[in-house]
Write a protein that holds these residues in place. Sequence first.
Motif, PDB file in Angstrom:
ATOM      1  N   GLU A 291      39.677  -1.277 -12.368  1.00  0.00           N
ATOM      2  CA  GLU A 291      39.305  -1.891 -11.086  1.00  0.00           C
ATOM      3  C   GLU A 291      38.314  -0.971 -10.375  1.00  0.00           C
ATOM      4  OE1 GLU A 291      40.518  -4.605  -9.200  1.00  0.00           O
ATOM      5  OE2 GLU A 291      41.516  -5.432 -10.945  1.00  0.00           O
ATOM      6  N   LEU A 292      37.236  -1.549  -9.901  1.00  0.00           N
ATOM      7  CA  LEU A 292      36.255  -0.740  -9.179  1.00  0.00           C
ATOM      8  C   LEU A 292      36.742  -0.484  -7.758  1.00  0.00           C
ATOM      9  CD1 LEU A 292      32.838  -2.284 -10.242  1.00  0.00           C
ATOM     10  CD2 LEU A 292      33.745  -0.062 -10.870  1.00  0.00           C
TER      11      LEU A 292
ATOM     12  N   TYR B 169      27.448  -0.694   0.653  1.00  0.00           N
ATOM     13  CA  TYR B 169      26.681  -1.936   0.628  1.00  0.00           C
ATOM     14  C   TYR B 169      25.481  -1.798  -0.297  1.00  0.00           C
ATOM     15  CZ  TYR B 169      29.313  -3.467   4.717  1.00  0.00           C
ATOM     16  OH  TYR B 169      30.323  -3.852   5.561  1.00  0.00           O
ATOM     17  N   SER B 170      24.998  -2.933  -0.758  1.00  0.00           N
ATOM     18  CA  SER B 170      23.789  -2.940  -1.577  1.00  0.00           C
ATOM     19  C   SER B 170      22.841  -4.023  -1.079  1.00  0.00           C
ATOM     20  CB  SER B 170      24.142  -3.185  -3.044  1.00  0.00           C
ATOM     21  OG  SER B 170      22.981  -3.058  -3.844  1.00  0.00           O
ATOM     22  N   LEU B 171      21.562  -3.696  -1.079  1.00  0.00           N
ATOM     23  CA  LEU B 171      20.518  -4.644  -0.692  1.00  0.00           C
ATOM     24  C   LEU B 171      19.667  -4.928  -1.927  1.00  0.00           C
ATOM     25  CD1 LEU B 171      18.551  -6.134   1.289  1.00  0.00           C
ATOM     26  CD2 LEU B 171      17.534  -3.893   1.771  1.00  0.00           C
TER      27      LEU B 171
ATOM     28  N   GLU C  17      26.178 -13.980 -10.179  1.00  0.00           N
ATOM     29  CA  GLU C  17      27.052 -14.625 -11.166  1.00  0.00           C
ATOM     30  C   GLU C  17      27.618 -13.583 -12.136  1.00  0.00           C
ATOM     31  OE1 GLU C  17      26.647 -18.098 -14.569  1.00  0.00           O
ATOM     32  OE2 GLU C  17      25.084 -17.930 -13.030  1.00  0.00           O
ATOM     33  N   PHE C  18      26.775 -12.672 -12.572  1.00  0.00           N
ATOM     34  CA  PHE C  18      27.147 -11.629 -13.520  1.00  0.00           C
ATOM     35  C   PHE C  18      28.207 -10.698 -12.944  1.00  0.00           C
ATOM     36  CE2 PHE C  18      26.113  -7.284 -15.162  1.00  0.00           C
ATOM     37  CZ  PHE C  18      26.535  -7.482 -16.473  1.00  0.00           C
ATOM     38  N   ARG C  19      28.102 -10.390 -11.641  1.00  0.00           N
ATOM     39  CA  ARG C  19      29.055  -9.481 -10.993  1.00  0.00           C
ATOM     40  C   ARG C  19      30.183 -10.231 -10.302  1.00  0.00           C
ATOM     41  NH1 ARG C  19      29.899  -6.345 -13.138  1.00  0.00           N
ATOM     42  NH2 ARG C  19      30.645  -4.793 -11.685  1.00  0.00           N
ATOM     43  N   ASP C  20      30.282 -11.544 -10.555  1.00  0.00           N
ATOM     44  CA  ASP C  20      31.369 -12.354 -10.006  1.00  0.00           C
ATOM     45  C   ASP C  20      31.371 -12.365  -8.469  1.00  0.00           C
ATOM     46  OD1 ASP C  20      33.402 -14.094 -10.443  1.00  0.00           O
ATOM     47  OD2 ASP C  20      34.976 -12.597 -10.678  1.00  0.00           O
ATOM     48  N   LEU C  21      30.186 -12.444  -7.904  1.00  0.00           N
ATOM     49  CA  LEU C  21      30.019 -12.523  -6.448  1.00  0.00           C
ATOM     50  C   LEU C  21      29.741 -13.973  -6.065  1.00  0.00           C
ATOM     51  CD1 LEU C  21      27.643  -9.439  -6.029  1.00  0.00           C
ATOM     52  CD2 LEU C  21      29.901  -9.630  -4.942  1.00  0.00           C
TER      53      LEU C  21
ATOM     54  N   PHE D 208      30.341  -3.648  -1.671  1.00  0.00           N
ATOM     55  CA  PHE D 208      30.885  -3.222  -2.973  1.00  0.00           C
ATOM     56  C   PHE D 208      32.367  -3.565  -3.134  1.00  0.00           C
ATOM     57  CE2 PHE D 208      27.097  -0.488  -3.263  1.00  0.00           C
ATOM     58  CZ  PHE D 208      26.709  -0.840  -4.544  1.00  0.00           C
ATOM     59  N   GLU D 209      33.049  -3.710  -2.011  1.00  0.00           N
ATOM     60  CA  GLU D 209      34.476  -4.052  -2.087  1.00  0.00           C
ATOM     61  C   GLU D 209      34.681  -5.459  -2.654  1.00  0.00           C
ATOM     62  OE1 GLU D 209      36.454  -3.297   1.632  1.00  0.00           O
ATOM     63  OE2 GLU D 209      35.495  -1.326   1.830  1.00  0.00           O
ATOM     64  N   ASP D 210      33.613  -6.277  -2.639  1.00  0.00           N
ATOM     65  CA  ASP D 210      33.714  -7.634  -3.192  1.00  0.00           C
ATOM     66  C   ASP D 210      33.525  -7.665  -4.708  1.00  0.00           C
ATOM     67  OD1 ASP D 210      34.116  -8.602  -0.645  1.00  0.00           O
ATOM     68  OD2 ASP D 210      31.981  -8.972  -0.294  1.00  0.00           O
ATOM     69  N   LEU D 211      33.081  -6.538  -5.297  1.00  0.00           N
ATOM     70  CA  LEU D 211      32.966  -6.479  -6.761  1.00  0.00           C
ATOM     71  C   LEU D 211      34.366  -6.332  -7.350  1.00  0.00           C
ATOM     72  CD1 LEU D 211      29.962  -4.024  -7.267  1.00  0.00           C
ATOM     73  CD2 LEU D 211      29.935  -6.500  -7.434  1.00  0.00           C
TER      74      LEU D 211
END
Length: 304
Positions: A95-96, A101-103, A17-21, A34-37
Amino acid sequence: MANQQPHRVKSISEFHEFRDLPKPEHPLVSVYNFEDLKYLNKEEPKSLILDFYSIALKRNANAKMRYGQQEYDFKEGVLLFIAPSQVFSIEGNSELQHTGYSLLIHPDFLWNTPLAQKIKQYEYFGYAVHEALHLSDKEEKMIIDIMKNIQQEYQSNIDKFSQDVIIAQIELLLTYSERFYNRQFITRKINNHEILARLEKLLEEYFNNDSIIKKGIPTVQYIAENLNVSPNYLSGLLKHLTGQSTQQHIHNKLIEKAKEKLSTTNLSVSEIAFELGFEHQQSFSKLFKTKTNVSPLEFRQSFN
Protein backbone atom coordinates in the motif's frame (compact mmCIF):
# COMPACT_ATOMS: atom_id res chain seq x y z
CA MET A 1 11.02 -7.34 -14.57
CA ALA A 2 14.29 -5.38 -14.46
CA ASN A 3 14.51 -5.40 -18.26
CA GLN A 4 10.87 -4.52 -18.81
CA GLN A 5 10.29 -1.76 -21.36
CA PRO A 6 9.01 1.51 -19.86
CA HIS A 7 5.25 2.00 -20.20
CA ARG A 8 4.40 5.14 -22.19
CA VAL A 9 1.49 7.19 -20.85
CA LYS A 10 0.25 9.49 -23.60
CA SER A 11 -2.54 11.42 -21.91
CA ILE A 12 -3.56 12.61 -18.46
CA SER A 13 -6.78 10.57 -18.77
CA GLU A 14 -4.70 7.44 -19.41
CA PHE A 15 -2.53 8.25 -16.38
CA HIS A 16 -5.62 8.62 -14.14
CA GLU A 17 -6.95 5.30 -15.36
CA PHE A 18 -3.54 3.64 -14.92
CA ARG A 19 -3.19 4.91 -11.33
CA ASP A 20 -6.83 4.11 -10.49
CA LEU A 21 -7.76 7.77 -10.01
CA PRO A 22 -11.16 9.32 -10.87
CA LYS A 23 -11.56 10.58 -14.44
CA PRO A 24 -9.75 13.96 -14.76
CA GLU A 25 -11.98 17.03 -14.69
CA HIS A 26 -9.81 18.71 -17.34
CA PRO A 27 -8.19 16.70 -20.16
CA LEU A 28 -4.94 18.71 -20.20
CA VAL A 29 -4.36 19.78 -16.57
CA SER A 30 -4.80 17.79 -13.39
CA VAL A 31 -3.98 18.08 -9.70
CA TYR A 32 -4.31 14.96 -7.54
CA ASN A 33 -3.59 14.08 -3.93
CA PHE A 34 -1.14 11.21 -3.40
CA GLU A 35 -3.39 9.85 -0.67
CA ASP A 36 -5.88 8.96 -3.43
CA LEU A 37 -3.37 6.56 -5.05
CA LYS A 38 -4.14 3.00 -4.02
CA TYR A 39 -1.26 0.58 -4.48
CA LEU A 40 1.17 -0.86 -7.00
CA ASN A 41 0.22 -4.24 -8.41
CA LYS A 42 3.10 -6.64 -8.97
CA GLU A 43 1.98 -6.94 -12.60
CA GLU A 44 2.00 -3.21 -13.20
CA PRO A 45 4.88 -1.72 -15.22
CA LYS A 46 7.01 0.22 -12.76
CA SER A 47 8.95 2.28 -15.35
CA LEU A 48 6.96 5.05 -16.98
CA ILE A 49 7.47 7.62 -19.72
CA LEU A 50 4.96 10.45 -19.51
CA ASP A 51 4.09 12.58 -22.55
CA PHE A 52 3.35 15.52 -20.24
CA TYR A 53 4.94 17.53 -17.42
CA SER A 54 4.69 16.30 -13.84
CA ILE A 55 5.46 18.46 -10.79
CA ALA A 56 5.18 16.38 -7.61
CA LEU A 57 5.38 17.46 -3.99
CA LYS A 58 6.02 14.23 -2.05
CA ARG A 59 6.30 13.40 1.63
CA ASN A 60 6.59 10.20 3.72
CA ALA A 61 6.65 7.77 0.81
CA ASN A 62 7.20 4.06 1.46
CA ALA A 63 8.05 3.48 -2.21
CA LYS A 64 11.39 4.29 -3.78
CA MET A 65 11.66 6.11 -7.07
CA ARG A 66 14.35 5.83 -9.69
CA TYR A 67 14.89 8.68 -12.09
CA GLY A 68 17.61 8.03 -14.65
CA GLN A 69 20.34 6.23 -12.67
CA GLN A 70 19.45 7.70 -9.28
CA GLU A 71 17.28 6.30 -6.50
CA TYR A 72 15.46 8.42 -3.97
CA ASP A 73 13.65 7.71 -0.73
CA PHE A 74 11.10 10.42 0.11
CA LYS A 75 11.18 10.91 3.87
CA GLU A 76 10.70 14.67 3.83
CA GLY A 77 8.89 17.19 1.64
CA VAL A 78 10.54 17.49 -1.76
CA LEU A 79 9.47 18.92 -5.09
CA LEU A 80 10.32 16.84 -8.14
CA PHE A 81 10.05 17.97 -11.77
CA ILE A 82 9.66 15.53 -14.66
CA ALA A 83 9.56 16.70 -18.29
CA PRO A 84 7.85 14.81 -21.12
CA SER A 85 9.69 11.70 -22.40
CA GLN A 86 11.85 11.21 -19.29
CA VAL A 87 11.92 7.72 -17.77
CA PHE A 88 11.19 7.24 -14.08
CA SER A 89 10.27 4.17 -12.10
CA ILE A 90 8.57 3.30 -8.82
CA GLU A 91 9.60 0.40 -6.59
CA GLY A 92 7.40 -1.14 -3.89
CA ASN A 93 4.37 -3.44 -4.05
CA SER A 94 2.68 -2.58 -0.80
CA GLU A 95 0.00 0.00 0.00
CA LEU A 96 1.37 3.40 -0.92
CA GLN A 97 1.59 5.92 1.91
CA HIS A 98 2.47 9.03 -0.06
CA THR A 99 1.24 12.36 1.10
CA GLY A 100 1.46 15.48 -1.02
CA TYR A 101 0.15 16.66 -4.37
CA SER A 102 1.03 16.33 -8.03
CA LEU A 103 0.34 18.68 -10.93
CA LEU A 104 0.17 17.25 -14.45
CA ILE A 105 0.35 19.60 -17.44
CA HIS A 106 0.02 18.42 -21.03
CA PRO A 107 2.14 20.46 -23.51
CA ASP A 108 -1.03 21.00 -25.60
CA PHE A 109 -2.43 23.15 -22.77
CA LEU A 110 0.50 25.54 -23.18
CA TRP A 111 0.29 25.64 -26.96
CA ASN A 112 0.45 29.14 -28.45
CA THR A 113 1.36 30.76 -25.10
CA PRO A 114 4.76 32.24 -24.11
CA LEU A 115 5.02 29.55 -21.41
CA ALA A 116 5.23 26.80 -24.07
CA GLN A 117 8.82 27.87 -24.79
CA LYS A 118 9.66 29.35 -21.40
CA ILE A 119 8.95 26.10 -19.51
CA LYS A 120 11.76 24.42 -21.50
CA GLN A 121 14.24 26.93 -20.09
CA TYR A 122 13.73 25.85 -16.48
CA GLU A 123 16.78 23.65 -15.98
CA TYR A 124 15.37 21.84 -12.92
CA PHE A 125 13.19 19.71 -15.25
CA GLY A 126 16.49 18.00 -16.13
CA TYR A 127 17.72 17.50 -12.54
CA ALA A 128 18.11 13.98 -11.14
CA VAL A 129 16.00 12.70 -8.24
CA HIS A 130 18.72 13.24 -5.64
CA GLU A 131 18.79 16.89 -6.72
CA ALA A 132 15.10 17.37 -5.87
CA LEU A 133 14.09 20.63 -4.23
CA HIS A 134 13.80 20.35 -0.43
CA LEU A 135 11.10 22.68 0.86
CA SER A 136 10.59 24.44 4.17
CA ASP A 137 7.09 24.20 5.71
CA LYS A 138 6.32 27.73 4.52
CA GLU A 139 7.51 27.00 0.95
CA GLU A 140 5.56 23.73 0.93
CA LYS A 141 2.34 25.55 1.86
CA MET A 142 2.90 28.11 -0.93
CA ILE A 143 3.31 25.37 -3.56
CA ILE A 144 0.27 23.41 -2.31
CA ASP A 145 -1.85 26.59 -2.30
CA ILE A 146 -0.92 27.27 -5.94
CA MET A 147 -1.77 23.68 -6.94
CA LYS A 148 -5.14 23.97 -5.15
CA ASN A 149 -5.81 27.29 -6.93
CA ILE A 150 -5.22 25.55 -10.27
CA GLN A 151 -7.55 22.71 -9.27
CA GLN A 152 -10.22 25.13 -8.10
CA GLU A 153 -10.02 27.05 -11.39
CA TYR A 154 -10.61 24.04 -13.66
CA GLN A 155 -13.31 22.70 -11.31
CA SER A 156 -15.33 25.91 -11.58
CA ASN A 157 -17.14 26.92 -14.75
CA ILE A 158 -14.63 27.07 -17.58
CA ASP A 159 -14.73 30.44 -19.37
CA LYS A 160 -12.45 32.45 -21.68
CA PHE A 161 -10.28 33.50 -18.71
CA SER A 162 -9.71 30.00 -17.29
CA GLN A 163 -6.65 29.10 -19.33
CA ASP A 164 -4.98 32.48 -18.65
CA VAL A 165 -5.60 32.12 -14.91
CA ILE A 166 -4.20 28.57 -14.82
CA ILE A 167 -1.18 29.54 -16.97
CA ALA A 168 -0.46 32.45 -14.59
CA GLN A 169 -0.60 30.07 -11.59
CA ILE A 170 1.75 27.58 -13.31
CA GLU A 171 4.19 30.41 -14.07
CA LEU A 172 4.02 31.53 -10.43
CA LEU A 173 4.77 28.00 -9.25
CA LEU A 174 7.76 27.72 -11.62
CA THR A 175 9.13 31.12 -10.58
CA TYR A 176 8.84 30.25 -6.88
CA SER A 177 10.60 26.95 -7.60
CA GLU A 178 13.44 28.84 -9.29
CA ARG A 179 13.72 31.07 -6.21
CA PHE A 180 13.65 28.10 -3.82
CA TYR A 181 16.37 26.32 -5.81
CA ASN A 182 18.48 29.45 -5.58
CA ARG A 183 17.95 29.39 -1.81
CA GLN A 184 18.93 25.69 -1.75
CA PHE A 185 22.19 26.46 -3.58
CA ILE A 186 22.97 28.99 -0.80
CA THR A 187 21.90 26.87 2.20
CA ARG A 188 23.84 23.85 0.93
CA LYS A 189 26.96 25.94 0.46
CA ILE A 190 29.44 23.48 2.03
CA ASN A 191 28.19 20.60 -0.10
CA ASN A 192 28.15 22.79 -3.22
CA HIS A 193 31.69 24.08 -2.66
CA GLU A 194 32.78 20.48 -2.23
CA ILE A 195 31.38 19.75 -5.74
CA LEU A 196 33.33 22.76 -7.07
CA ALA A 197 36.56 21.46 -5.45
CA ARG A 198 35.94 17.99 -6.93
CA LEU A 199 35.35 19.58 -10.36
CA GLU A 200 38.71 21.37 -10.18
CA LYS A 201 40.48 18.15 -9.12
CA LEU A 202 38.75 16.14 -11.87
CA LEU A 203 39.74 18.64 -14.58
CA GLU A 204 43.30 18.88 -13.26
CA GLU A 205 43.74 15.09 -13.33
CA TYR A 206 42.09 14.78 -16.75
CA PHE A 207 44.36 17.38 -18.34
CA ASN A 208 47.48 16.01 -16.62
CA ASN A 209 47.27 12.44 -17.89
CA ASP A 210 46.76 10.76 -21.26
CA SER A 211 42.94 11.01 -21.08
CA ILE A 212 42.93 14.25 -23.03
CA ILE A 213 44.88 12.73 -25.96
CA LYS A 214 42.90 9.47 -25.97
CA LYS A 215 39.41 10.84 -25.31
CA GLY A 216 39.61 14.47 -26.42
CA ILE A 217 38.27 17.48 -24.52
CA PRO A 218 35.97 16.35 -21.68
CA THR A 219 32.27 16.87 -22.30
CA VAL A 220 29.82 18.40 -19.83
CA GLN A 221 28.09 14.98 -19.69
CA TYR A 222 31.38 13.26 -18.76
CA ILE A 223 32.12 15.79 -16.00
CA ALA A 224 28.59 15.57 -14.57
CA GLU A 225 28.63 11.76 -14.54
CA ASN A 226 31.96 11.71 -12.70
CA LEU A 227 30.64 14.16 -10.11
CA ASN A 228 27.40 12.13 -9.80
CA VAL A 229 25.13 15.06 -10.65
CA SER A 230 22.99 15.82 -13.68
CA PRO A 231 24.44 18.18 -16.33
CA ASN A 232 21.67 20.74 -15.77
CA TYR A 233 22.08 20.77 -11.99
CA LEU A 234 25.87 21.13 -12.29
CA SER A 235 25.54 24.06 -14.67
CA GLY A 236 22.92 25.75 -12.46
CA LEU A 237 25.10 25.24 -9.39
CA LEU A 238 28.28 26.52 -11.06
CA LYS A 239 26.50 29.57 -12.47
CA HIS A 240 25.30 30.37 -8.94
CA LEU A 241 28.73 29.84 -7.33
CA THR A 242 31.01 31.26 -10.04
CA GLY A 243 28.83 32.93 -12.67
CA GLN A 244 30.13 30.45 -15.27
CA SER A 245 28.71 27.30 -16.85
CA THR A 246 30.38 23.87 -16.82
CA GLN A 247 31.52 24.41 -20.44
CA GLN A 248 33.23 27.66 -19.44
CA HIS A 249 35.04 25.89 -16.57
CA ILE A 250 36.32 23.24 -19.01
CA HIS A 251 37.51 25.95 -21.41
CA ASN A 252 39.17 27.92 -18.58
CA LYS A 253 41.18 24.84 -17.52
CA LEU A 254 42.08 24.18 -21.15
CA ILE A 255 43.39 27.75 -21.66
CA GLU A 256 45.30 27.56 -18.36
CA LYS A 257 47.07 24.37 -19.57
CA ALA A 258 47.67 25.92 -23.02
CA LYS A 259 49.35 28.98 -21.45
CA GLU A 260 51.50 26.68 -19.32
CA LYS A 261 52.69 24.70 -22.37
CA LEU A 262 53.21 27.82 -24.51
CA SER A 263 55.35 29.52 -21.86
CA THR A 264 57.36 26.55 -20.52
CA THR A 265 57.89 24.17 -23.49
CA ASN A 266 59.21 24.33 -27.05
CA LEU A 267 56.25 22.38 -28.45
CA SER A 268 54.73 23.85 -31.60
CA VAL A 269 51.19 25.28 -31.49
CA SER A 270 50.05 22.27 -33.51
CA GLU A 271 51.59 19.83 -30.99
CA ILE A 272 50.05 21.68 -28.05
CA ALA A 273 46.64 21.62 -29.77
CA PHE A 274 46.99 17.83 -30.21
CA GLU A 275 48.04 17.35 -26.55
CA LEU A 276 44.99 19.30 -25.44
CA GLY A 277 42.59 17.09 -27.36
CA PHE A 278 42.02 19.19 -30.49
CA GLU A 279 41.89 17.47 -33.87
CA HIS A 280 42.59 20.74 -35.70
CA GLN A 281 45.03 23.48 -34.74
CA GLN A 282 42.62 26.11 -36.12
CA SER A 283 39.93 25.18 -33.54
CA PHE A 284 42.46 25.50 -30.72
CA SER A 285 43.82 28.84 -31.98
CA LYS A 286 40.32 30.24 -32.41
CA LEU A 287 39.26 29.28 -28.83
CA PHE A 288 42.54 30.61 -27.41
CA LYS A 289 42.12 33.97 -29.15
CA THR A 290 38.45 34.21 -28.09
CA LYS A 291 39.43 33.66 -24.45
CA THR A 292 42.65 35.71 -24.30
CA ASN A 293 42.36 38.26 -27.15
CA VAL A 294 45.76 37.12 -28.49
CA SER A 295 46.81 34.20 -30.68
CA PRO A 296 48.85 31.32 -29.16
CA LEU A 297 51.96 32.58 -31.01
CA GLU A 298 51.46 36.16 -29.79
CA PHE A 299 51.09 34.85 -26.25
CA ARG A 300 54.33 32.84 -26.59
CA GLN A 301 56.19 35.84 -28.03
CA SER A 302 55.20 37.95 -25.01
CA PHE A 303 57.41 35.65 -22.92
CA ASN A 304 60.48 36.04 -25.14
